[in-house]
Design a protein around this motif. Structure first.
Motif, PDB file in Angstrom:
ATOM      1  N   GLY A  69       0.798  -1.223   0.000  1.00  0.00           N
ATOM      2  CA  GLY A  69       0.000   0.000   0.000  1.00  0.00           C
ATOM      3  C   GLY A  69       0.822   1.261   0.000  1.00  0.00           C
ATOM      4  N   ALA A  70       2.134   1.146  -0.237  1.00  0.00           N
ATOM      5  CA  ALA A  70       3.022   2.303  -0.081  1.00  0.00           C
ATOM      6  C   ALA A  70       2.619   3.484  -0.955  1.00  0.00           C
ATOM      7  CB  ALA A  70       4.471   1.895  -0.387  1.00  0.00           C
ATOM      8  N   LEU A  71       2.226   3.244  -2.210  1.00  0.00           N
ATOM      9  CA  LEU A  71       1.867   4.359  -3.080  1.00  0.00           C
ATOM     10  C   LEU A  71       0.594   5.047  -2.598  1.00  0.00           C
ATOM     11  CD1 LEU A  71       2.680   2.728  -6.521  1.00  0.00           C
ATOM     12  CD2 LEU A  71       3.821   4.740  -5.569  1.00  0.00           C
ATOM     13  N   GLY A  72      -0.441   4.267  -2.324  1.00  0.00           N
ATOM     14  CA  GLY A  72      -1.678   4.858  -1.840  1.00  0.00           C
ATOM     15  C   GLY A  72      -1.517   5.536  -0.494  1.00  0.00           C
ATOM     16  N   LEU A  73      -0.730   4.939   0.397  1.00  0.00           N
ATOM     17  CA  LEU A  73      -0.509   5.533   1.709  1.00  0.00           C
ATOM     18  C   LEU A  73       0.319   6.813   1.609  1.00  0.00           C
ATOM     19  CD1 LEU A  73       0.111   2.246   3.699  1.00  0.00           C
ATOM     20  CD2 LEU A  73      -1.884   3.755   3.867  1.00  0.00           C
ATOM     21  N   GLU A  74       1.251   6.843   0.672  1.00  0.00           N
ATOM     22  CA  GLU A  74       2.007   8.082   0.427  1.00  0.00           C
ATOM     23  C   GLU A  74       1.044   9.184  -0.029  1.00  0.00           C
ATOM     24  OE1 GLU A  74       5.404  10.253   0.616  1.00  0.00           O
ATOM     25  OE2 GLU A  74       5.701   8.078   0.581  1.00  0.00           O
ATOM     26  N   ALA A  75       0.086   8.821  -0.902  1.00  0.00           N
ATOM     27  CA  ALA A  75      -0.899   9.803  -1.360  1.00  0.00           C
ATOM     28  C   ALA A  75      -1.741  10.311  -0.194  1.00  0.00           C
ATOM     29  CB  ALA A  75      -1.785   9.185  -2.438  1.00  0.00           C
ATOM     30  N   ALA A  76      -2.145   9.398   0.691  1.00  0.00           N
ATOM     31  CA  ALA A  76      -2.927   9.810   1.866  1.00  0.00           C
ATOM     32  C   ALA A  76      -2.129  10.752   2.750  1.00  0.00           C
ATOM     33  CB  ALA A  76      -3.365   8.573   2.652  1.00  0.00           C
ATOM     34  N   SER A  77      -0.843  10.468   2.909  1.00  0.00           N
ATOM     35  CA  SER A  77       0.014  11.325   3.714  1.00  0.00           C
ATOM     36  C   SER A  77       0.151  12.718   3.119  1.00  0.00           C
ATOM     37  CB  SER A  77       1.409  10.679   3.856  1.00  0.00           C
ATOM     38  OG  SER A  77       2.262  11.465   4.663  1.00  0.00           O
ATOM     39  N   ARG A  78       0.003  12.801   1.791  1.00  0.00           N
ATOM     40  CA  ARG A  78       0.229  14.070   1.086  1.00  0.00           C
ATOM     41  C   ARG A  78      -1.064  14.786   0.694  1.00  0.00           C
ATOM     42  NH1 ARG A  78       5.714  14.198  -1.952  1.00  0.00           N
ATOM     43  NH2 ARG A  78       6.870  12.439  -1.112  1.00  0.00           N
ATOM     44  N   GLY A  79      -2.181  14.409   1.286  1.00  0.00           N
ATOM     45  CA  GLY A  79      -3.374  15.210   1.084  1.00  0.00           C
ATOM     46  C   GLY A  79      -4.550  14.556   0.421  1.00  0.00           C
ATOM     47  N   ALA A  80      -4.430  13.297  -0.023  1.00  0.00           N
ATOM     48  CA  ALA A  80      -5.590  12.599  -0.590  1.00  0.00           C
ATOM     49  C   ALA A  80      -6.644  12.402   0.493  1.00  0.00           C
ATOM     50  CB  ALA A  80      -5.169  11.253  -1.168  1.00  0.00           C
ATOM     51  N   VAL A  81      -7.915  12.469   0.114  1.00  0.00           N
ATOM     52  CA  VAL A  81      -8.987  12.369   1.106  1.00  0.00           C
ATOM     53  C   VAL A  81      -9.651  11.002   1.146  1.00  0.00           C
ATOM     54  CG1 VAL A  81      -9.470  14.839   1.029  1.00  0.00           C
ATOM     55  CG2 VAL A  81     -10.709  13.294  -0.503  1.00  0.00           C
ATOM     56  N   ALA A  82      -9.470  10.199   0.093  1.00  0.00           N
ATOM     57  CA  ALA A  82     -10.047   8.852   0.060  1.00  0.00           C
ATOM     58  C   ALA A  82      -9.147   7.970  -0.788  1.00  0.00           C
ATOM     59  CB  ALA A  82     -11.462   8.877  -0.514  1.00  0.00           C
ATOM     60  N   LEU A 103      -0.427   3.532  10.898  1.00  0.00           N
ATOM     61  CA  LEU A 103      -0.304   4.945  10.546  1.00  0.00           C
ATOM     62  C   LEU A 103      -1.501   5.775  11.001  1.00  0.00           C
ATOM     63  CD1 LEU A 103       1.067   4.624   6.886  1.00  0.00           C
ATOM     64  CD2 LEU A 103       2.372   5.158   8.954  1.00  0.00           C
ATOM     65  N   GLY A 104      -2.544   5.113  11.484  1.00  0.00           N
ATOM     66  CA  GLY A 104      -3.727   5.833  11.921  1.00  0.00           C
ATOM     67  C   GLY A 104      -4.507   6.450  10.778  1.00  0.00           C
ATOM     68  N   LEU A 105      -4.506   5.788   9.609  1.00  0.00           N
ATOM     69  CA  LEU A 105      -5.156   6.333   8.416  1.00  0.00           C
ATOM     70  C   LEU A 105      -6.453   5.606   8.057  1.00  0.00           C
ATOM     71  CD1 LEU A 105      -2.015   6.921   6.154  1.00  0.00           C
ATOM     72  CD2 LEU A 105      -3.360   8.653   7.371  1.00  0.00           C
ATOM     73  N   GLY A 106      -7.029   4.906   9.026  1.00  0.00           N
ATOM     74  CA  GLY A 106      -8.220   4.123   8.754  1.00  0.00           C
ATOM     75  C   GLY A 106      -9.416   4.932   8.292  1.00  0.00           C
ATOM     76  N   ALA A 107      -9.470   6.214   8.649  1.00  0.00           N
ATOM     77  CA  ALA A 107     -10.594   7.048   8.219  1.00  0.00           C
ATOM     78  C   ALA A 107     -10.485   7.447   6.758  1.00  0.00           C
ATOM     79  CB  ALA A 107     -10.679   8.298   9.097  1.00  0.00           C
ATOM     80  N   THR A 108      -9.281   7.374   6.205  1.00  0.00           N
ATOM     81  CA  THR A 108      -9.023   7.808   4.830  1.00  0.00           C
ATOM     82  C   THR A 108      -8.825   6.641   3.879  1.00  0.00           C
ATOM     83  OG1 THR A 108      -7.963   9.817   5.656  1.00  0.00           O
ATOM     84  CG2 THR A 108      -7.472   9.198   3.382  1.00  0.00           C
ATOM     85  N   VAL A 109      -8.256   5.545   4.364  1.00  0.00           N
ATOM     86  CA  VAL A 109      -7.798   4.447   3.507  1.00  0.00           C
ATOM     87  C   VAL A 109      -8.580   3.171   3.800  1.00  0.00           C
ATOM     88  CG1 VAL A 109      -5.805   3.101   2.761  1.00  0.00           C
ATOM     89  CG2 VAL A 109      -5.489   5.466   3.532  1.00  0.00           C
ATOM     90  N   ARG A 110      -9.063   2.528   2.734  1.00  0.00           N
ATOM     91  CA  ARG A 110      -9.671   1.205   2.877  1.00  0.00           C
ATOM     92  C   ARG A 110      -8.881   0.208   2.051  1.00  0.00           C
ATOM     93  NH1 ARG A 110     -14.382  -0.466  -0.898  1.00  0.00           N
ATOM     94  NH2 ARG A 110     -14.072   0.812  -2.763  1.00  0.00           N
ATOM     95  N   VAL A 111      -8.874  -1.029   2.500  1.00  0.00           N
ATOM     96  CA  VAL A 111      -8.130  -2.102   1.840  1.00  0.00           C
ATOM     97  C   VAL A 111      -9.120  -3.143   1.334  1.00  0.00           C
ATOM     98  CG1 VAL A 111      -6.320  -3.838   2.084  1.00  0.00           C
ATOM     99  CG2 VAL A 111      -6.177  -1.701   3.387  1.00  0.00           C
ATOM    100  N   VAL A 112      -8.985  -3.517   0.063  1.00  0.00           N
ATOM    101  CA  VAL A 112      -9.888  -4.471  -0.560  1.00  0.00           C
ATOM    102  C   VAL A 112      -9.087  -5.657  -1.088  1.00  0.00           C
ATOM    103  CG1 VAL A 112     -11.558  -4.855  -2.418  1.00  0.00           C
ATOM    104  CG2 VAL A 112     -11.488  -2.642  -1.233  1.00  0.00           C
ATOM    105  N   GLY A 113      -9.481  -6.850  -0.708  1.00  0.00           N
ATOM    106  CA  GLY A 113      -8.878  -8.052  -1.264  1.00  0.00           C
ATOM    107  C   GLY A 113      -9.632  -8.467  -2.509  1.00  0.00           C
ATOM    108  N   ASP A 114      -9.083  -8.190  -3.677  1.00  0.00           N
ATOM    109  CA  ASP A 114      -9.773  -8.503  -4.926  1.00  0.00           C
ATOM    110  C   ASP A 114      -8.762  -8.510  -6.062  1.00  0.00           C
ATOM    111  OD1 ASP A 114     -11.793  -9.093  -6.706  1.00  0.00           O
ATOM    112  OD2 ASP A 114     -12.885  -7.208  -6.449  1.00  0.00           O
ATOM    113  N   ASP A 115      -9.147  -9.153  -7.148  1.00  0.00           N
ATOM    114  CA  ASP A 115      -8.360  -9.130  -8.376  1.00  0.00           C
ATOM    115  C   ASP A 115      -8.482  -7.744  -9.014  1.00  0.00           C
ATOM    116  OD1 ASP A 115      -7.072 -10.594 -10.781  1.00  0.00           O
ATOM    117  OD2 ASP A 115      -8.880  -9.675 -11.624  1.00  0.00           O
TER     118      ASP A 115
END
Length: 202
Positions: A69-82, A103-115
């Motif tokens: 999740g490093a790319l998405g989490l980096e985006a969340a750290s830099r101002g992404a809202v969802a 990281l305490g980003l559960g309000a912004t980031v969701r994780v989906v197990g899918d293809d």
């Protein structure tokens, strides 16, 4: 003490870190196998370009083939809202969820197990709120046809916002992705063995 200087074998977890933003410098776990994490140097270069495109602040982000999740989490750290992290590997999903929690980003980031292809097809069939930024960092051995199918789904009406940016990582030895109608190449930048393509709605 251990005889003859022997030590027990310990499986060390691979780590990387968030480069900048609200949780900059914090460490991330990386799955022990099955993923090819984007290096911190490459990630820093990608986000420097995305800042130039002014796409990060307030962005809705999709990270396909997310791994840790490093790319998405980096985006969340830099101002992404969802941010949505998608990966089909159980180990990667577990690691990504632990990273989100630590990281305490559960309000912004969701994780989906899918293809990734199935998830993208679902978006094409029933778009939600348009995405502003999409990362695709698939295994280098993913076929060009499979990648083209995912890109075509993302280019379907309503999936992307008009000013969205799609970022695709491939090996420098791979062919350029086949851009579908509705997506056009903005730029290509090479970082070592990694080619990074930036595209936007055309």
């Amino acid at each position: 003490m251990f005889a003859d200087g022997a030590r027990p074998l310990v499986r060390l977890a691979r780590m990387t870190r968030i480069v900048a933003g609200t949780v900059g410098g914090r460490t991330l776990q990386v799955p022990s196998k099955g993923t090819r994490p984007t290096s911190e140097r490459t990630r820093e270069a990608i986000f420097s370009r995305l800042a130039h495109y002014e796409v990060l602040d307030g962005a809705r982000v999709l990270d396909l083939y997310a791994g840790s999740g490093a790319l998405g989490l980096e985006a969340a750290s830099r101002g992404a809202v969802a941010v949505t992290l998608v990966d089909s590997a159980r180990g990667a999903v577990d690691v990504a969820r632990r990273n989100v929690a630590s990281l305490g980003l559960g309000a912004t980031v969701r994780v989906v197990g899918d293809d990734a292809a199935r998830f993208a097809a679902g978006l094409a069939a029933a778009p939600g709120e348009p995405l502003d930024l999409v990362f695709l960092d698939p295994p280098y051995d993913l076929s060009e046809a499979s990648l083209a199918g995912v890109l075509a789904a993302l280019a379907a009406p309503g999936v992307l916002s008009p000013d969205a940016v799609v970022v695709v990582e491939r090996s420098t030895r791979s062919a350029e992705p086949a851009w579908p109608a509705g997506l056009a190449l903005l730029a290509r930048k090479d970082y070592g063995e990694t080619a990074v393509y930036y595209a936007d709605p055309s």
